[in-house]
Motif scaffolding. Structure first.
Motif, short mmCIF file in Angstrom:
data_model
loop_
_atom_site.label_atom_id
_atom_site.label_comp_id
_atom_site.label_asym_id
_atom_site.label_seq_id
_atom_site.Cartn_x
_atom_site.Cartn_y
_atom_site.Cartn_z
N ASP A 1 -9.26 2.52 23.18
CA ASP A 1 -10.13 1.43 23.85
C ASP A 1 -10.57 0.70 23.22
O ASP A 1 -10.48 -0.74 23.32
CB ASP A 1 -11.03 1.84 24.90
N TYR A 2 -10.83 1.18 21.92
CA TYR A 2 -11.32 0.11 20.64
C TYR A 2 -10.59 -0.88 20.10
O TYR A 2 -10.36 -1.79 19.65
CB TYR A 2 -12.41 1.19 19.43
N PHE A 3 -9.25 0.21 20.08
CA PHE A 3 -8.43 -0.33 19.05
C PHE A 3 -6.79 -0.77 19.13
O PHE A 3 -6.23 -1.26 18.41
CB PHE A 3 -7.69 0.48 17.58
N GLY A 4 -6.68 -0.72 20.64
CA GLY A 4 -5.40 -0.85 21.76
C GLY A 4 -4.09 -0.11 21.38
O GLY A 4 -3.46 -0.17 21.66
N HIS A 5 -4.45 1.27 20.20
CA HIS A 5 -3.56 2.35 20.79
C HIS A 5 -4.15 3.16 19.51
O HIS A 5 -5.38 3.74 20.24
CB HIS A 5 -2.82 1.81 19.25
N SER A 6 -2.65 3.98 20.10
CA SER A 6 -3.52 5.27 19.55
C SER A 6 -3.19 6.29 18.35
O SER A 6 -3.53 5.01 17.36
CB SER A 6 -2.44 6.63 20.13
N PRO A 7 -4.56 6.91 18.51
CA PRO A 7 -4.66 7.67 16.90
C PRO A 7 -3.53 7.77 16.40
O PRO A 7 -3.69 7.79 14.72
CB PRO A 7 -5.62 8.75 16.68
N GLY A 8 -2.61 8.29 17.13
CA GLY A 8 -1.93 9.16 16.79
C GLY A 8 -0.81 8.03 16.34
O GLY A 8 -0.03 8.15 14.93
N ALA A 9 -0.50 7.32 16.64
CA ALA A 9 0.51 5.33 16.53
C ALA A 9 -0.97 4.90 15.18
O ALA A 9 -0.09 4.79 13.99
CB ALA A 9 -0.06 5.04 17.35
N HIS A 10 -1.58 5.34 15.28
CA HIS A 10 -2.30 4.34 13.45
C HIS A 10 -2.28 5.43 12.43
O HIS A 10 -2.08 4.68 11.90
CB HIS A 10 -4.66 4.92 14.41
N GLU B 1 -10.10 5.10 8.78
CA GLU B 1 -9.81 5.42 7.56
C GLU B 1 -9.34 6.45 6.78
O GLU B 1 -8.56 6.18 6.39
CB GLU B 1 -11.72 4.82 6.97
N LEU B 2 -10.28 7.58 7.46
CA LEU B 2 -9.98 8.72 7.68
C LEU B 2 -8.15 9.07 7.63
O LEU B 2 -7.24 10.18 7.53
CB LEU B 2 -10.15 9.42 8.09
N LEU B 3 -7.56 8.75 9.23
CA LEU B 3 -6.14 8.54 9.74
C LEU B 3 -5.37 8.32 8.34
O LEU B 3 -4.51 8.40 8.74
CB LEU B 3 -6.34 8.28 10.81
N LYS B 4 -6.06 6.99 8.19
CA LYS B 4 -5.14 6.82 6.91
C LYS B 4 -4.90 7.02 5.73
O LYS B 4 -3.11 7.66 5.25
CB LYS B 4 -5.46 5.10 6.39
N GLU B 5 -6.01 7.79 5.18
CA GLU B 5 -5.59 8.37 4.42
C GLU B 5 -5.90 9.58 3.95
O GLU B 5 -5.84 10.40 2.89
CB GLU B 5 -6.72 7.72 3.20
N ASN B 6 -5.38 10.70 5.22
CA ASN B 6 -5.97 11.92 5.49
C ASN B 6 -4.42 12.78 5.77
O ASN B 6 -4.34 12.48 6.51
CB ASN B 6 -6.88 12.65 6.46
N ASN B 7 -4.07 13.74 6.18
CA ASN B 7 -3.38 14.93 5.80
C ASN B 7 -3.98 15.39 6.93
O ASN B 7 -3.06 16.51 8.19
CB ASN B 7 -2.60 15.24 5.24
N ASN B 8 -4.67 15.63 7.58
CA ASN B 8 -5.26 16.64 8.96
C ASN B 8 -4.84 15.81 10.16
O ASN B 8 -4.83 14.63 10.44
CB ASN B 8 -7.01 16.17 8.34
#
Length: 145
Positions: free
Chosen positions: A82-91, A52-59
């Motif tokens: 491992d959990y989502f199947g893609h990197s947090p950067g891509a997310h 959620e933070l990755l979607k709405e945050n500029n950090n």
């Protein structure tokens, strides 16, 4: 609980104390409700919050990793992938991706299981078998030619 997630020392013992259960009672209740251990439950909660933070945050991804309680950005990246199947950067850059972990809680919510030692060993055994077969193939080709 979300407020305490960012604390490094937040773990099973702290969670058990917060909900006023013993560690073993907490484990039994979480296992019966979710099919997960308490540590997996905490990790998955952190990952969902990070999503959620990755979607709405500029950090940055590292800042979010520390904000949700991971002490290592590389471990966060591994767990997230491992959990989502893609990197947090891509997310972060494609926020419309849906969070679709692989299996389900009893409540119907989709969650990827925590890997266990048996599955890790199986992967390592297959890698060893493939390497041995490649070596045998190379030796066969070496002596054939």
């Amino acid at each position: 609980m979300l407020q305490k997630l960012s604390e490094d020392d937040f773990g099973v013992n702290v969670l058990a104390k917060e909900v006023r259960l013993s560690r073993s009672q907490l484990h039994r209740k979480l296992k019966s409700l979710t099919g997960k251990s308490a540590s997996c439950f905490i990790r998955e909660t952190r990952l969902l919050h990070a999503s959620e933070l990755l979607k709405e945050n500029n950090n940055t991804v590292s800042e979010i990793a520390y904000k949700v309680g991971f002490s290592s950005a590389s471990y966060f990246n591994k767990c997230f992938h491992d959990y989502f199947g893609h990197s947090p950067g891509a997310h972060k850059h494609f926020p419309n991706w849906q969070n679709k972990p692989e299996t389900e809680f009893k409540s119907g919510r989709r969650i990827k299981p925590c890997p266990n030692l048996y599955h890790r060993l199986n992967r390592h055994i297959w890698v060893i078998i493939v390497v041995i077969l490649l070596v045998i193939l190379l030796l066969f080709l070496w002596f054939w030619i």
